[in-house]
Design a protein around this motif. Structure first.
Motif, mmCIF file in Angstrom:
data_model
loop_
_atom_site.group_PDB
_atom_site.id
_atom_site.type_symbol
_atom_site.label_atom_id
_atom_site.label_comp_id
_atom_site.label_asym_id
_atom_site.label_seq_id
_atom_site.Cartn_x
_atom_site.Cartn_y
_atom_site.Cartn_z
ATOM 1 N N ASP A 1 0.838 -1.211 0.000
ATOM 2 C CA ASP A 1 0.000 0.000 0.000
ATOM 3 C C ASP A 1 0.868 1.254 0.000
ATOM 4 O O ASP A 1 0.706 2.149 -0.831
ATOM 5 N N GLY B 1 3.269 1.741 -3.131
ATOM 6 C CA GLY B 1 2.476 2.055 -4.321
ATOM 7 C C GLY B 1 2.178 3.545 -4.390
ATOM 8 O O GLY B 1 2.335 4.185 -5.438
ATOM 9 N N ILE B 2 1.783 4.108 -3.272
ATOM 10 C CA ILE B 2 1.449 5.541 -3.230
ATOM 11 C C ILE B 2 2.710 6.395 -3.327
ATOM 12 O O ILE B 2 2.748 7.388 -4.055
ATOM 13 N N THR C 1 -6.176 7.312 1.886
ATOM 14 C CA THR C 1 -6.148 6.671 3.206
ATOM 15 C C THR C 1 -5.915 5.183 3.017
ATOM 16 O O THR C 1 -6.491 4.567 2.123
ATOM 17 N N ILE C 2 -5.062 4.643 3.847
ATOM 18 C CA ILE C 2 -4.819 3.193 3.815
ATOM 19 C C ILE C 2 -4.969 2.668 5.242
ATOM 20 O O ILE C 2 -4.767 3.405 6.208
ATOM 21 N N PRO C 3 -5.356 1.397 5.385
ATOM 22 C CA PRO C 3 -5.613 0.875 6.723
ATOM 23 C C PRO C 3 -4.325 0.684 7.528
ATOM 24 O O PRO C 3 -3.295 0.308 6.978
#
Lengths: 246, 246, 246
Positions: A73, A76-77, A109-111
């Motif tokens: 995650d 990637g961003i 937003t990522i968890p």
């Protein structure tokens, strides 16, 4: 916690190096900045990264906090962050929020994930040999050694540094001297010191090292290796690697 | 035998071309320089390379010697040789020793292998057509023909060179004339000459040819092809390719 | 029909975009130029391309004709066309003939195929929102959204354009305003308009769009999207994409 990076590139490089070694990361933020202490899943390598709060252009933190995310995650961003873009990260409930501000403003937003790692105890290591050398020299040697075997020997026999590998049929060796090779900046060894390490891990450690800058190798006879380099004056990366039995 | 190359790049290119065709190589060293004569495992193509001893800056040889090695081993190491690096090769017992000297000195030994090839007899070939042409022209034609079939026709009908291919449904042809195309340097043919060859092999032969330099195609009607080019004035490469039945 | 392109690059780009969406193409030639109207095999997207006859330097046509070919065949050959090469296409019996004229002249024939597609009826669409925006901005947003989900939302709430995506755990949003973002050239919307589309298809549509040029997005609430851009003043490309249910 809310932090804006002066130069997001540094964070990208630290996380990129980490992503080569593990799939999740836990970052400890406190008033001083942030740190990562993690063991790779195979329990062979440890990463110890530190960045001072001077890495941030703004930084608000109420109390120390540990943030754990998937490196898939996160990286990637981070790949979307272009030169001169600003990057702000903050935590919000069970989420990590990332704001990229360039020509446009991208908001992610990522968890957060449950941190499965128990706090890593950093081993107390004592080294008999320390070598500071241009990163590209070790990168080239590791590539050469990989043609011969999956492990590499570092030997310091003052004033010589010998990097070598050996399989049943093939051999590689590179003989360097602090007197002749200006790529060796510093070297000391109590006596002849020699140890053997995994090429696969070394390659991953060196991935984010700037070829034009120094790295430091610390080791003892048949003993773990510590590899240190700076991304800049605010960000230090260290890796510890178990030795291979001879 | 101990030989240091003036320009390791030439040896790299010769071995690279060979590696496309076979997995092992036997190199015959004698006072004159070195030569390779080998059949590909499918018995369809032959490589005949020659380099004069002027390719070496130093060369010591007591008696003629044949050195057989894995091209995986050899080409892996040659890939590490950078521009302006010096390369020395020597034999020692059952080993080939390679020393790369640039900023640092890398030392490799790789095993010699048992030579399974029986000495290749070079076929005595007589050709009715010979064409000397810019390498890039043939490279482009071979790429175009590959869209249509897996084999290619060369036809010389003075003053024309026709390169073509044909499958059940598709056709490609390229019509050239020594009068109009300055990429054709020389051409002669006793009468109309036409033969058909494998595109896969031609592609491998042309791999190491400098696009800006000439290659020579020699063939007869329904007869093998000989393809020649020079790496430089000291190193010549030839390939012989069985024709395909029409 | 016999047509020579002024600039084969334009034809290459149109066919390249088409090749991402389908394996065959039917091109309708008439006195005006040529057009493609085709549905992708999954019946989710439609391509509608038009080129005026001013795209040709010479153009002879007796009566309207539909030419259907494999895009594998056609695009393989178009890849060989170099800058400044001339390209002529013509039909001959059951063949399409392609002549590339550069330094040399390459001649190809490929089979026409039976057109399996029934004539596509272009849906009559009415849009409540239209946005003209720099292509690179949408390309970047689509890449960012792909990190979060396989579909993307476009929302126009004057003067704002919001591009976003959302999965169970992750979110992405990009908030743009026609007042602040000079990459938005034009925008109108009757009321708040929002719809959801496949990222996979959008990526294919945008593949041939010049990043430095505008594209137009037209859509309505929960309604198909039309994406338009020009290759140049003679060649227009449009794509229609079914919306995804929210």
């Amino acid at each position: 916690m809310e932090a804006e990076f002066k130069d997001a590139e540094i964070f990208k490089r630290m996380m990129d190096a980490t992503g080569n070694l593990m799939s999740d990361v836990s970052i400890d933020f406190n008033e001083e900045g942030f740190a990562i202490k993690a063991m790779d899943p195979a329990n062979i390598a440890m990463v110890l990264f530190e960045a001072k709060n001077s890495i941030f252009s703004s930084f608000n933190i109420e109390k120390p906090i540990k943030i754990s995310v998937s490196l898939d995650d996160l990286n990637g961003i981070l790949k979307l962050v272009k030169k001169d873009d600003k990057l702000k990260i903050s935590d919000s409930k069970n989420k990590l929020v990332l704001d990229i501000r360039g020509k446009t403003k991208q908001h992610f937003t990522i968890p957060l994930i449950d941190e499965n790692y128990t706090a890593q105890k950093i081993p107390q290591l004592k080294f008999t040999a320390e070598v500071t050398v241009l990163s590209s020299l070790v990168k080239d040697s590791v590539k050469a050694a990989a043609l011969v075997d999956d492990s590499i020997y570092f030997t310091v026999d003052m004033p010589r540094l010998i990097i070598s590998s050996k399989s049943e049929e093939k051999e590689f060796s590179q003989d360097l001297s602090i007197n002749d090779n200006k790529e060796i900046f510093d070297m000391k060894s109590e006596s002849t010191t020699r140890s053997k390490y995994s090429i696969e891990y070394l390659t991953k450690f060196l991935y984010s090292a700037d070829s034009e800058k120094p790295i430091k190798l610390s080791f003892s006879n048949n003993y773990p290796l510590k590899l240190d380099y700076e991304i800049n004056s605010d960000a230090k990366m260290s890796f510890i690697l178990a030795n291979r039995l001879e």
